[in-house]
Design an enzyme around this catalytic site. Structure first.
Site, short mmCIF file in Angstrom:
data_model
loop_
_atom_site.label_atom_id
_atom_site.label_comp_id
_atom_site.label_asym_id
_atom_site.label_seq_id
_atom_site.Cartn_x
_atom_site.Cartn_y
_atom_site.Cartn_z
N CYS A 225 0.82 -1.20 0.00
CA CYS A 225 0.00 0.00 0.00
C CYS A 225 0.86 1.26 0.00
O CYS A 225 1.84 1.36 0.71
CB CYS A 225 -0.96 0.10 1.17
N ARG B 210 4.58 -0.63 -4.39
CA ARG B 210 4.13 -1.04 -3.06
C ARG B 210 2.84 -1.86 -3.09
O ARG B 210 2.48 -2.48 -2.11
CB ARG B 210 3.91 0.20 -2.17
N TRP C 127 -2.51 -3.00 -1.65
CA TRP C 127 -2.13 -4.42 -1.67
C TRP C 127 -2.92 -5.05 -0.53
O TRP C 127 -2.60 -4.89 0.64
CB TRP C 127 -0.62 -4.56 -1.48
N ASN D 192 -2.32 2.55 5.31
CA ASN D 192 -1.33 1.51 5.01
C ASN D 192 -1.06 0.80 6.33
O ASN D 192 -0.63 1.42 7.28
CB ASN D 192 -0.07 2.19 4.47
N GLY D 193 -1.38 -0.49 6.40
CA GLY D 193 -1.14 -1.23 7.63
C GLY D 193 -2.29 -2.16 7.96
O GLY D 193 -3.12 -2.48 7.10
N GLU E 227 26.70 -17.93 -1.09
CA GLU E 227 26.18 -16.75 -1.78
C GLU E 227 27.32 -15.80 -2.16
O GLU E 227 27.34 -15.24 -3.26
CB GLU E 227 25.14 -16.05 -0.89
N LYS F 137 28.19 -14.72 -5.97
CA LYS F 137 28.29 -13.32 -6.43
C LYS F 137 29.61 -13.11 -7.16
O LYS F 137 29.64 -12.52 -8.23
CB LYS F 137 28.24 -12.34 -5.25
N GLU G 193 29.64 -14.99 -10.58
CA GLU G 193 28.72 -14.55 -11.65
C GLU G 193 29.10 -13.20 -12.25
O GLU G 193 28.84 -12.96 -13.42
CB GLU G 193 27.24 -14.63 -11.25
N HIS H 273 38.44 -32.64 4.20
CA HIS H 273 37.98 -33.79 3.41
C HIS H 273 38.21 -33.58 1.91
O HIS H 273 37.59 -34.27 1.11
CB HIS H 273 36.51 -34.08 3.71
N LYS I 281 18.08 -11.95 -15.74
CA LYS I 281 17.54 -11.59 -14.44
C LYS I 281 16.47 -12.56 -13.95
O LYS I 281 16.54 -13.09 -12.87
CB LYS I 281 16.98 -10.17 -14.50
N1 HGA Z 1 -5.40 -3.37 5.62
C1 HGA Z 1 -5.64 -2.47 4.54
C2 HGA Z 1 -4.34 -1.88 4.03
C3 HGA Z 1 -3.49 -2.94 3.42
C4 HGA Z 1 -2.00 -2.66 3.43
O1 HGA Z 1 -1.46 -1.74 4.07
N2 HGA Z 1 -1.24 -3.53 2.75
O2 HGA Z 1 0.14 -3.46 2.81
C5 HGA Z 1 -6.40 -3.15 3.42
O3 HGA Z 1 -6.42 -4.39 3.33
O4 HGA Z 1 -6.97 -2.45 2.61
#
Ligand code: HGA
Length: 611
Positions: free
Chosen positions: A2, A27, A75, A100-101, A484, A488, A491, A507, A606
């Site tokens: 988000c 995000r 998200w 966001n959260g 790793e 690096k 490669e 061994h 990639k």
């Molecule tokens: N919980 C809220 C915000 C989602 C979020 O911050 N995602 O990283 C929702 O589901 O809309």
């Protein structure tokens, strides 16, 4: 994860908000939305499922605009990706909010608000914030006071931006766990989840701290801390360049991405921890019920991600009684395996399009051979994420250099988040899980400190350029880090590099050791340090040249054969992540000195979408 952007200005802000969302799209991009106070001070909202471009198209067809606005790219954590769940959420005509959260106590709040007559139009946790602040707004008469009151009732992680027709030319924002930054303009101000979103309009920023609530007006900003006291936060001027896909001051993407690790780690930590415990819902619905049933774990990955999985196995088995196995996907997919009971099938891939890993997942799903599948991935809309039951996203941002750096360290972090959540699901919070959660908060700073070794490592790299072979050694969870480091180096510099668990030297590989074969060792403090030192003595006695990345507390003595590069003391569980950084820098500088194409090494690509 988000993304939030907001603006209070004396000019129309819809275009600024849409451009901000485009920059925040990494995000999250299952839906996007925007709300403004229009010229008649009415709250107008537009939302669309899919990427920001869908919202932009919708706004072209049905324009809304105003001089105060908030916007969001989502998200989903609570409620499916659908227009009704897209932000901003509103409480009638009173206010709009972007979040966001995760609000952990949203069900209890939903019930309480329901009893006051509030109805809900979405499945999200966020909508309770809109109603709760609206409830307090009616009582308090000020958006700031209402938010200060309401936040006493939320539990969990949040960054919020709120606007209301009751208070034109105002945003109220709050931060707890998720990032939120204020961007300062002249007669206008902005808020955003990161500075990239605001760089087109300003380069002066105030970073809010956890617990802060702020009033953001046209000419005034007031910040209140957790205790509700008015506080000053420093203004920082940024010299950051505009785009993730530009090199900026860096010579190569690989170096840029190495230096982005403190930010990538901090972003991956966002919303995952709250007061010493791991927040499970970010992984998916009903995750705790599923994890509680897990009796075995199978990790599947390729290349660098496989090394992350190997470290994960050490961690999981050191802190739980759950057996864990790790295998490269190209082998697993063609091998017969007895199906096991209550197995969690974990796949790891930066792109989420790695063909072998996808095939392994498909195979286990067809055989109905696991309790649940979980992907650790950096690309939210990838096939792996879509095909898995649960997902733990890394928030590394786009990785352009072919040699993976920030994706690897954030995968390791994701495995720790999985481990912490697993412990909580199995036994509830323990002292060990709480310590893990607390230590993880130190990680961005520790990585930042280790990056300061860059000039030292650049000098050290000169000693590798005429070498044809090298050996990397580690023990315990540092053995995969040695693998790793060797990967690096090979490669991008094309120097043959092999890694061994240091106890295995005698061994066979010891036969290779001479003054022409640099031996790189990883020596943090911990149970196996003394054992490792004995292994290095054996190399020393045979004239080997040692390059030891050691804890400042490891008491490694340098001499003409032994180069010691000291790192800060770190908690044992964090050491694999921290010790990865100097090995990345070593490979990078050796490759630069050798003049190879660092970002696009020969024969490699990639995202390995073919078998
Ligand atoms: N919980 C809220 C915000 C989602 C979020 O911050 N995602 O990283 C929702 O589901 O809309």
């Amino acid at each position: 994860m988000c993304g939030i952007i907001g603006a209070v200005a004396q000019r129309p802000v819809a275009d600024i908000l849409i451009e901000g969302l485009r920059r925040l799209e990494y995000r999250g991009y299952d839906s996007a939305g925007l709300a403004v106070l229009d010229s008649t001070n009415r709250l107008q909202r537009s939302r669309a499922v899919g990427k920001v471009a869908m919202l932009a198209t919708k706004l072209l067809e049905t324009p809304i605009d105003g001089k105060t606005g908030i916007a969001h790219t989502r998200w989903a954590t609570h409620g499916k990706p659908a227009e009704m769940n897209a932000h901003p959420h509103v409480s009638g005509t009173w206010l709009g909010v972007v979040h966001n959260g995760i609000i952990e106590n949203y069900l209890a709040l939903r019930e309480k608000l329901g009893s006051y007559g509030y109805g809900f139009d979405s499945e999200t946790d966020t909508e309770v914030i809109a109603h709760l602040v609206a409830l307090h707004l009616k009582r308090e008469g000020s958006l700031l006071k209402a938010t200060l009151k309401a936040r006493q009732e939320f539990k969990g992680a949040y960054a919020l931006a709120i606007l209301s027709p009751e208070e034109p030319n105002t945003l109220v924002v709050a931060r707890q766990g998720s990032p939120l930054i204020i961007g300062l303009g002249i007669g206008e101000n902005f808020v955003g989840s990161d500075i990239q979103a605001m760089l087109p309009v300003t380069n002066r920023f105030i970073y809010l701290e956890n617990g802060d609530v702020a009033y953001v007006g046209l000419h005034k900003i007031e910040i209140y801390n957790e205790e509700g006291e008015l506080v000053e936060r420093p203004i920082r001027e940024s010299r950051a360049k505009d785009s993730a896909s530009e090199l900026g001051e860096y010579r190569h993407f690989m170096l840029k991405e190495i230096f982005e690790q403190p930010t990538a780690i901090a972003s991956t930590l966002e919303n995952r921890l709250a007061s010493g415990h791991f927040l499970p819902s970010i992984v998916g619905q009903n995750v705790m019920e599923t994890l509680a049933k897990v009796e075995e774990i199978q990790i599947i990955a390729c290349g660098t991600s496989y090394h992350a999985g190997m470290v994960g196995r050490y961690w999981i088995e050191s802190m739980t009684d759950i057996p864990c196995t790790v295998e490269v996907a190209s082998e697993y997919r063609y091998r017969r395996q007895p199906l096991r009971k209550n197995m969690l099938f974990v796949t790891i891939s930066q792109s989420g399009e790695t063909a072998d890993t996808l095939a392994a997942l498909e195979k286990i799903k067809e055989a109905k051979g696991c309790l649940a599948s979980l992907s650790i991935c950096n690309v939210a809309e990838s096939s792996l994420v879509r095909e898995s039951d649960m997902n733990l996203m890394t928030v590394a941002g786009p990785e352009i250099g072919v040699a993976s750096t920030k994706a690897f360290t954030t995968q390791l972090l994701a495995l720790q988040l999985l481990l912490g959540t697993l412990i909580q699901a199995k036994t509830g919070e323990t002292d060990a899980s709480r310590k893990l959660a607390q230590d993880l908060q130190l990680l961005p700073i520790l990585v930042e400190q280790v990056l300061e070794l860059n000039p030292v490592i650049e000098k050290l790299a000169e000693q590798f350029i005429d070498k044809h072979h090298s050996l990397f050694l580690g023990r315990g969870a540092q053995y995969p880090i040695a693998l790793e480091g060797a990967l690096k180096l090979k490669e991008i510099s094309y120097i043959h590099a092999e890694a061994y668990p240091a106890g295995e030297l005698k061994h066979g590989p010891l036969a290779l050791v001479d003054s022409e074969m640099p031996v790189v060792a990883i020596a943090p403090t911990g149970l196996l340090l003394e054992k490792l030192k004995s292994n290095l003595e054996v190399v020393h006695a045979r004239g080997g040249q040692l390059y030891v990345f050691a804890s400042q507390n490891a008491q490694m003595k340098p001499d003409e054969q032994t180069h010691v590069i000291e790192l800060p003391a770190v908690p044992e569980m964090l050491a694999p992540i921290v010790y990865t950084i100097p090995l990345q820098l070593l490979a990078y500088h050796v490759a630069v000195l050798k003049g190879t194409d660092v970002d696009k090494p020969r024969n490699l690509a990639k995202s390995v979408t073919v078998e």
